[in-house]
Motif scaffolding. Structure first.
Motif, mmCIF file in Angstrom:
data_model
loop_
_atom_site.group_PDB
_atom_site.id
_atom_site.type_symbol
_atom_site.label_atom_id
_atom_site.label_comp_id
_atom_site.label_asym_id
_atom_site.label_seq_id
_atom_site.Cartn_x
_atom_site.Cartn_y
_atom_site.Cartn_z
ATOM 1 N N THR A 107 0.832 -1.203 0.000
ATOM 2 C CA THR A 107 0.000 0.000 0.000
ATOM 3 C C THR A 107 0.870 1.257 0.000
ATOM 4 O O THR A 107 0.509 2.254 -0.630
ATOM 5 C CB THR A 107 -0.996 0.033 1.178
ATOM 6 O OG1 THR A 107 -0.282 -0.041 2.405
ATOM 7 C CG2 THR A 107 -1.999 -1.100 1.079
ATOM 8 N N ASN A 108 2.013 1.219 0.675
ATOM 9 C CA ASN A 108 2.925 2.361 0.621
ATOM 10 C C ASN A 108 3.422 2.580 -0.805
ATOM 11 O O ASN A 108 3.502 3.717 -1.277
ATOM 12 C CB ASN A 108 4.110 2.160 1.565
ATOM 13 C CG ASN A 108 3.707 2.254 3.017
ATOM 14 O OD1 ASN A 108 2.709 2.851 3.365
ATOM 15 N ND2 ASN A 108 4.497 1.642 3.883
ATOM 16 N N ILE B 256 -5.301 14.934 -4.341
ATOM 17 C CA ILE B 256 -5.021 13.494 -4.316
ATOM 18 C C ILE B 256 -3.603 13.240 -3.823
ATOM 19 O O ILE B 256 -3.355 12.348 -3.010
ATOM 20 C CB ILE B 256 -5.256 12.868 -5.712
ATOM 21 C CG1 ILE B 256 -6.746 12.913 -6.058
ATOM 22 C CG2 ILE B 256 -4.717 11.446 -5.783
ATOM 23 C CD1 ILE B 256 -7.051 12.615 -7.515
ATOM 24 N N LYS B 257 -2.657 14.033 -4.315
ATOM 25 C CA LYS B 257 -1.254 13.887 -3.902
ATOM 26 C C LYS B 257 -1.119 14.101 -2.399
ATOM 27 O O LYS B 257 -0.470 13.308 -1.708
ATOM 28 C CB LYS B 257 -0.392 14.892 -4.665
ATOM 29 C CG LYS B 257 1.070 14.828 -4.320
ATOM 30 C CD LYS B 257 1.861 15.822 -5.162
ATOM 31 C CE LYS B 257 3.342 15.701 -4.919
ATOM 32 N NZ LYS B 257 4.121 16.566 -5.819
ATOM 33 N N GLN B 258 -1.732 15.160 -1.886
ATOM 34 C CA GLN B 258 -1.638 15.452 -0.455
ATOM 35 C C GLN B 258 -2.281 14.353 0.386
ATOM 36 O O GLN B 258 -1.801 14.019 1.465
ATOM 37 C CB GLN B 258 -2.259 16.808 -0.151
ATOM 38 C CG GLN B 258 -1.487 17.974 -0.738
ATOM 39 C CD GLN B 258 -0.025 17.965 -0.329
ATOM 40 O OE1 GLN B 258 0.855 17.657 -1.118
ATOM 41 N NE2 GLN B 258 0.246 18.280 0.907
ATOM 42 N N ARG B 259 -3.375 13.784 -0.112
ATOM 43 C CA ARG B 259 -4.046 12.696 0.604
ATOM 44 C C ARG B 259 -3.121 11.490 0.729
ATOM 45 O O ARG B 259 -3.004 10.893 1.807
ATOM 46 C CB ARG B 259 -5.342 12.325 -0.119
ATOM 47 C CG ARG B 259 -6.213 11.363 0.660
ATOM 48 C CD ARG B 259 -7.494 10.997 -0.087
ATOM 49 N NE ARG B 259 -8.286 12.162 -0.433
ATOM 50 C CZ ARG B 259 -8.679 12.466 -1.674
ATOM 51 N NH1 ARG B 259 -8.375 11.697 -2.701
ATOM 52 N NH2 ARG B 259 -9.401 13.546 -1.909
ATOM 53 N N SER B 260 -2.452 11.137 -0.359
ATOM 54 C CA SER B 260 -1.542 9.991 -0.320
ATOM 55 C C SER B 260 -0.329 10.277 0.559
ATOM 56 O O SER B 260 0.124 9.409 1.298
ATOM 57 C CB SER B 260 -1.092 9.601 -1.730
ATOM 58 O OG SER B 260 -2.113 8.879 -2.385
ATOM 59 N N LYS B 261 0.183 11.499 0.499
ATOM 60 C CA LYS B 261 1.309 11.861 1.360
ATOM 61 C C LYS B 261 0.913 11.781 2.838
ATOM 62 O O LYS B 261 1.685 11.297 3.675
ATOM 63 C CB LYS B 261 1.813 13.255 1.012
ATOM 64 C CG LYS B 261 2.585 13.293 -0.300
ATOM 65 C CD LYS B 261 2.845 14.692 -0.820
ATOM 66 C CE LYS B 261 3.550 15.609 0.100
ATOM 67 N NZ LYS B 261 3.809 16.945 -0.489
ATOM 68 N N ALA B 262 -0.290 12.235 3.150
ATOM 69 C CA ALA B 262 -0.766 12.176 4.531
ATOM 70 C C ALA B 262 -0.909 10.729 4.994
ATOM 71 O O ALA B 262 -0.591 10.399 6.145
ATOM 72 C CB ALA B 262 -2.102 12.911 4.664
ATOM 73 N N ILE C 278 0.822 8.126 3.876
ATOM 74 C CA ILE C 278 2.179 7.605 4.105
ATOM 75 C C ILE C 278 2.698 8.078 5.462
ATOM 76 O O ILE C 278 3.280 7.303 6.220
ATOM 77 C CB ILE C 278 3.131 8.017 2.960
ATOM 78 C CG1 ILE C 278 2.771 7.256 1.686
ATOM 79 C CG2 ILE C 278 4.581 7.757 3.339
ATOM 80 C CD1 ILE C 278 3.514 7.727 0.450
ATOM 81 N N GLU C 279 2.458 9.346 5.776
ATOM 82 C CA GLU C 279 2.888 9.854 7.082
ATOM 83 C C GLU C 279 2.197 9.089 8.213
ATOM 84 O O GLU C 279 2.827 8.737 9.210
ATOM 85 C CB GLU C 279 2.600 11.347 7.213
ATOM 86 C CG GLU C 279 3.061 11.902 8.551
ATOM 87 C CD GLU C 279 2.712 13.364 8.766
ATOM 88 O OE1 GLU C 279 3.322 13.961 9.677
ATOM 89 O OE2 GLU C 279 1.847 13.896 8.063
ATOM 90 N N LYS D 158 4.330 1.474 10.184
ATOM 91 C CA LYS D 158 4.036 0.675 8.986
ATOM 92 C C LYS D 158 4.730 1.283 7.770
ATOM 93 O O LYS D 158 4.109 1.853 6.904
ATOM 94 C CB LYS D 158 2.530 0.616 8.742
ATOM 95 C CG LYS D 158 1.742 0.030 9.880
ATOM 96 C CD LYS D 158 0.265 -0.099 9.565
ATOM 97 C CE LYS D 158 -0.431 1.217 9.437
ATOM 98 N NZ LYS D 158 -1.865 1.110 9.180
ATOM 99 N N TRP D 159 6.062 1.134 7.711
ATOM 100 C CA TRP D 159 6.796 1.687 6.575
ATOM 101 C C TRP D 159 7.834 0.719 6.093
ATOM 102 O O TRP D 159 8.211 -0.209 6.732
ATOM 103 C CB TRP D 159 7.439 3.017 6.923
ATOM 104 C CG TRP D 159 8.614 2.889 7.833
ATOM 105 C CD1 TRP D 159 9.932 2.905 7.452
ATOM 106 C CD2 TRP D 159 8.613 2.715 9.247
ATOM 107 N NE1 TRP D 159 10.740 2.754 8.538
ATOM 108 C CE2 TRP D 159 9.947 2.617 9.669
ATOM 109 C CE3 TRP D 159 7.629 2.599 10.204
ATOM 110 C CZ2 TRP D 159 10.323 2.444 10.987
ATOM 111 C CZ3 TRP D 159 8.002 2.416 11.508
ATOM 112 C CH2 TRP D 159 9.334 2.341 11.896
#
Length: 111
Positions: free
Chosen positions: A50-51, A94-100, A102-103, A110-111
């Motif tokens: 998922t990452n 969308i980009k910010q949602r995915s970055k959030a 991952i954070e 979970k990385w």
């Protein structure tokens, strides 16, 4: 599933039977590595794909922004330009949602 060891200085994760002699990221010695629990190891392995998906989405949004900017520069007509402007904005969201996300994964181990 292999054992995972985390550098307590820089959080680099090493996969193997034992901790490595020296951290490839920060150069700390083997003593700075801690073996992760089976639960934490399972979380990391489970979240790996998922990452990767989130990182691919981020890369795709960069492409959308690039194409939208090109469409805006062409400036064919107001509705077309408006569509490109909206696509550029939505790609950023969308980009910010995915970055959030991952954070969130990182803060939950979970990385």
């Amino acid at each position: 599933m292999k054992n995972l060891f985390k550098c307590s200085v820089c959080s680099f994760i090493h996969e193997g039977d034992n901790a490595i002699d020296k951290c490839p990221k920060c150069g700390q010695p083997q003593e700075k590595f801690i073996e992760l629990t089976a639960e934490d190891t399972a979380k990391i392995y489970k979240s790996e794909r998922t990452n990767d998906i989130h990182m691919e989405i981020i890369a795709l949004t960069d492409q959308i922004v690039k194409l939208a900017k090109e469409g805006i520069e062409i400036n064919l007509d107001p509705p077309c330009t408006s569509g490109f402007t909206q696509a550029k904005h939505e790609a950023y969201v969308i980009k910010q949602r995915s970055k959030a996300e991952i954070e969130n994964h990182i803060t939950k181990g979970k990385w």
